[in-house]
Design an enzyme around this catalytic site. Sequence first.
Site, PDB file in Angstrom:
ATOM      1  N   GLU A 104       1.530  -1.239  -0.234  1.00  0.00           N
ATOM      2  CA  GLU A 104       0.302  -0.107  -0.552  1.00  0.00           C
ATOM      3  C   GLU A 104       0.840   1.005   0.076  1.00  0.00           C
ATOM      4  O   GLU A 104       0.382   2.091  -0.314  1.00  0.00           O
ATOM      5  CB  GLU A 104      -0.906   0.000   0.923  1.00  0.00           C
ATOM      6  CG  GLU A 104      -2.210  -0.730   0.992  1.00  0.00           C
ATOM      7  CD  GLU A 104      -3.087  -0.806   2.194  1.00  0.00           C
ATOM      8  OE1 GLU A 104      -2.282  -1.576   3.339  1.00  0.00           O
ATOM      9  OE2 GLU A 104      -4.167  -0.811   2.093  1.00  0.00           O
ATOM     10  N   GLU A 124      -3.425  -9.805   4.044  1.00  0.00           N
ATOM     11  CA  GLU A 124      -4.890  -9.624   4.738  1.00  0.00           C
ATOM     12  C   GLU A 124      -6.186 -10.738   4.780  1.00  0.00           C
ATOM     13  O   GLU A 124      -6.683 -11.222   5.469  1.00  0.00           O
ATOM     14  CB  GLU A 124      -5.594  -8.051   4.657  1.00  0.00           C
ATOM     15  CG  GLU A 124      -4.591  -6.348   4.991  1.00  0.00           C
ATOM     16  CD  GLU A 124      -3.665  -6.455   3.359  1.00  0.00           C
ATOM     17  OE1 GLU A 124      -3.309  -7.438   2.311  1.00  0.00           O
ATOM     18  OE2 GLU A 124      -3.037  -5.459   3.951  1.00  0.00           O
TER      19      GLU A 124
HETATM   20  N1  COA Z   1       3.354  -7.787  11.915  1.00  0.00           N
HETATM   21  C1  COA Z   1       4.047  -7.998  13.263  1.00  0.00           C
HETATM   22  N2  COA Z   1       4.874  -8.579  14.052  1.00  0.00           N
HETATM   23  C2  COA Z   1       5.164  -9.333  12.134  1.00  0.00           C
HETATM   24  C3  COA Z   1       4.401  -9.020  11.449  1.00  0.00           C
HETATM   25  C4  COA Z   1       3.645  -8.245  11.055  1.00  0.00           C
HETATM   26  N3  COA Z   1       2.976  -7.973  10.109  1.00  0.00           N
HETATM   27  N4  COA Z   1       4.952 -10.097  10.016  1.00  0.00           N
HETATM   28  C5  COA Z   1       6.149 -10.669  10.889  1.00  0.00           C
HETATM   29  N5  COA Z   1       5.616 -10.185  11.963  1.00  0.00           N
HETATM   30  C6  COA Z   1       6.922 -10.924  12.932  1.00  0.00           C
HETATM   31  C7  COA Z   1       6.667 -12.632  13.646  1.00  0.00           C
HETATM   32  O1  COA Z   1       5.936 -12.230  14.408  1.00  0.00           O
HETATM   33  C8  COA Z   1       8.234 -12.777  14.282  1.00  0.00           C
HETATM   34  O2  COA Z   1       8.548 -12.526  15.327  1.00  0.00           O
HETATM   35  P1  COA Z   1       9.239 -13.171  16.618  1.00  0.00           P
HETATM   36  O3  COA Z   1      11.022 -13.288  15.704  1.00  0.00           O
HETATM   37  O4  COA Z   1       8.574 -12.771  17.619  1.00  0.00           O
HETATM   38  O5  COA Z   1       8.803 -14.556  16.293  1.00  0.00           O
HETATM   39  C9  COA Z   1       9.143 -11.709  12.733  1.00  0.00           C
HETATM   40  O6  COA Z   1       8.817 -10.974  12.375  1.00  0.00           O
HETATM   41  C10 COA Z   1      10.125 -12.371  11.553  1.00  0.00           C
HETATM   42  O7  COA Z   1       8.224 -13.168  10.814  1.00  0.00           O
HETATM   43  P2  COA Z   1       8.526 -14.662  10.322  1.00  0.00           P
HETATM   44  O8  COA Z   1       7.573 -14.633   9.719  1.00  0.00           O
HETATM   45  O9  COA Z   1       9.276 -15.093  11.223  1.00  0.00           O
HETATM   46  O10 COA Z   1       9.978 -14.153   8.817  1.00  0.00           O
HETATM   47  P3  COA Z   1       9.898 -15.032   7.978  1.00  0.00           P
HETATM   48  O11 COA Z   1      11.465 -14.114   7.068  1.00  0.00           O
HETATM   49  O12 COA Z   1       9.534 -16.279   7.826  1.00  0.00           O
HETATM   50  O13 COA Z   1       8.781 -14.102   6.902  1.00  0.00           O
HETATM   51  C11 COA Z   1       7.245 -12.499   6.175  1.00  0.00           C
HETATM   52  C12 COA Z   1       9.051 -12.753   6.725  1.00  0.00           C
HETATM   53  C13 COA Z   1       7.270 -11.228   6.470  1.00  0.00           C
HETATM   54  C14 COA Z   1       7.009 -13.185   4.856  1.00  0.00           C
HETATM   55  C15 COA Z   1       6.423 -13.189   7.162  1.00  0.00           C
HETATM   56  O14 COA Z   1       6.757 -12.628   8.625  1.00  0.00           O
HETATM   57  C16 COA Z   1       4.874 -12.460   6.694  1.00  0.00           C
HETATM   58  O15 COA Z   1       4.318 -12.726   6.030  1.00  0.00           O
HETATM   59  N6  COA Z   1       4.597 -11.838   7.413  1.00  0.00           N
HETATM   60  C17 COA Z   1       3.049 -11.419   7.498  1.00  0.00           C
HETATM   61  C18 COA Z   1       2.555 -10.590   6.725  1.00  0.00           C
HETATM   62  C19 COA Z   1       1.088  -9.787   6.636  1.00  0.00           C
HETATM   63  O16 COA Z   1      -0.393 -10.657   7.020  1.00  0.00           O
HETATM   64  N7  COA Z   1       0.916  -8.802   5.980  1.00  0.00           N
HETATM   65  C20 COA Z   1      -0.250  -7.729   6.857  1.00  0.00           C
HETATM   66  C21 COA Z   1      -0.353  -7.691   7.700  1.00  0.00           C
HETATM   67  S1  COA Z   1      -2.613  -6.724   7.375  1.00  0.00           S
END
Ligand code: COA
Length: 677
Positions: A104, A124
């Site tokens: 976004e 989302e």
């Molecule tokens: N908000 C808050 N915390 C988040 C986050 C978010 N959107 N996305 C990831 N984190 C945190 C995880 O809980 C994790 O925390 P921890 O280390 O304390 O367990 C840390 O960030 C790392 O995330 P992780 O998923 O383990 O790393 P990764 O490298 O495997 O993957 C992403 C990274 C970004 C691909 C994955 O975290 C993801 O898909 N995040 C969500 C994205 C999302 O849904 N965004 C839209 C939100 S509206």
Amino acid sequence: MSSVVSVELRGDIALVEINNPPVNATGVAVRLGLLEAVAKAEAANAKAAIVYCAGRTFVAGGDISEFGKPPQEPHLPDVYQNIEDSSVPWVAATHGTTLGGGFELAMACDFRLAQTGTRFGLPEVNLGLVPGAGGSQRLPRLIGVEAAVELATTGQLIDAQQLFDLGGLDLVFEGDPVEAALEFVADLPTPLSGLSKRSPAPVADDFFASKRAEITKRAKGQTSPLDNLRAIEWAATLPFSQGQPKERALHLELRDSAQSKALRHAFFSERAVSKPKAMEGGAPLDITKIAVVGGGLMGAGIAFACLNAGYDVALIERDQDAANAGRERVEGLIAGGIKRGKISQDKAEKLKSSLIAADDYAACADADLAIEAVFEDLGVKQQVFQSLASHMREDAILATNTSYIDPTQIFEGITNPSRFIGLHFFSPAHIMKLLEIVQLPSTSKDVLATGFDLGKQLRKVGVLSGICDGFIGNRILSAYRRQADYLLMDGCTPKQIDDAMRGFGMPMGPYELQDLTGLQISWANRKRQAPTRAPDERYVRIGDLLCEAERFGQRSAKGWYKYVEGDRKPHEDGFVTNLIEQEAKAAGIERQLFTNQEIVDRLMAVMINEGALIVEEGIAERDLDVDLVKIHGYGFPRWRGGPMHYASEIGIDRVKAAMTDVAKQSPNSWRLAERLK
Ligand code: COA
């Protein structure tokens, strides 16, 4: 100045860096910092502002941990509108995963650049939400309605090149984002009007109606895919000034929905599950080569999964013919991967050359880990480990894939017990996400950590389990099936129970599922459990009678249902209904009617009760472990968050009430968990 967003003027260019580890989520400090950056760039009369991120990724979304709390100003849509409306052209220089709020942000900028391999998406939907800062409104204006619907309703990610081909990027670059962006702004094109001022190209009249039908079918009770479709329909039919507030309102409403809470619980549980207390201080050992013993369906699936993750594999069978058959099975899976476009020809060749199939345990002498996946028989398994131990290093890890047998018995008499572990895969092993990692009393922390690391490499969800009959998943399954059988005796039909559980969100009910997987396994289990079963526990023998009548399920064209050849659709069978009625009559039961809700309540109550016992006994460390086992191994609807989360959602009193009914219905048959007493 905000601590997580900094602005540096380099000549007439404002460099805006977001540095909010781990994933640069747009928490309140980032939002404040971006607002300040807009003002700063304008005050400096900058020629352009470049926004980029420190660390491993561009903004990966809104801060999910803030979603349970009331929204705090400044709100993200306003921040992004400020960026879009700024007199300074904004350039997003992205890398890593540009997701949700990150995508976004990029769309609020005038120009979007991406490092090769950057992945974009609106995930989302997977959290039970719609975007909250204009994503559903700007994306159709950027790449068209059809492509936007695809991304927003599935949460699917696309890479930079795909987004570029859809017209969503100005540049795909190699190397450093800031360098690439500085080069880009040196010859800055004239910005087009902001996306919020544009209109998406029209789509066919019936586009939304037909998508709605398609998505309803696919979503199986999850509502967020349809919500996202609705939000994009606003973008297609309303000006941004009306569509965006509607999107925001829906986003905020959904944050409080049961489905979103459940999906967020699943998200955070998946991250917490790999850090159990029992493993604290452990570090994974190096694994290069894995021996897999047994080349059947399970062994071949495990071998393929290991090869695919980059390990060398030695597949051991009892004779050369069986070893060849095992190799053929693995090669069949590789061929399937090529056909589905998942594996390139080159990679396939590499996988094949990393596989040895042999009938001689000498082939596993240099393996770092052995996974046994042979017939479920204690003697056979013990013998396998004797052979493995005599050929492998004394510190090589020994893992059993048993589903029911106590691993301590399997490893009896083998040296160095700290290296014993259970790695319980689910069939088909190269597809199913769940891996139960079974800890023996002697298992070292490093070996446990190696199990979790292997799970991660195989892209599985590893869940720690202690030892009990069936470990976490099959133990709950067997309680669930037992209660379903009691309901059958007391008034239901298999179809009624299956329909009720499908209605709850399960992909299949318990009886269709047994017909699919075959009735023999649970029959064998019941026979095995017979000697230890409490004598006054209620026992329903209908499943046994079906097996005795050679009704083993789909493979024999009859089981709990009957099947017509070449078709998997279950048809009710008078034979089964008569049998149920006869058995009930013989037991003196007056069959009664149950509503679908009563069926669901009772089946869920026993699942929750068993899950609670499992945690109480220390077999699982936490409720979340139980939830993930059910979600990733048994098709429990993710949008319900798993049985334990579901219990907290509906309230423990309702579960207690249902469990009281269950216990009354079948006295002496259930042990109640402390929290359900
Ligand atoms: N908000 C808050 N915390 C988040 C986050 C978010 N959107 N996305 C990831 N984190 C945190 C995880 O809980 C994790 O925390 P921890 O280390 O304390 O367990 C840390 O960030 C790392 O995330 P992780 O998923 O383990 O790393 P990764 O490298 O495997 O993957 C992403 C990274 C970004 C691909 C994955 O975290 C993801 O898909 N995040 C969500 C994205 C999302 O849904 N965004 C839209 C939100 S509206």
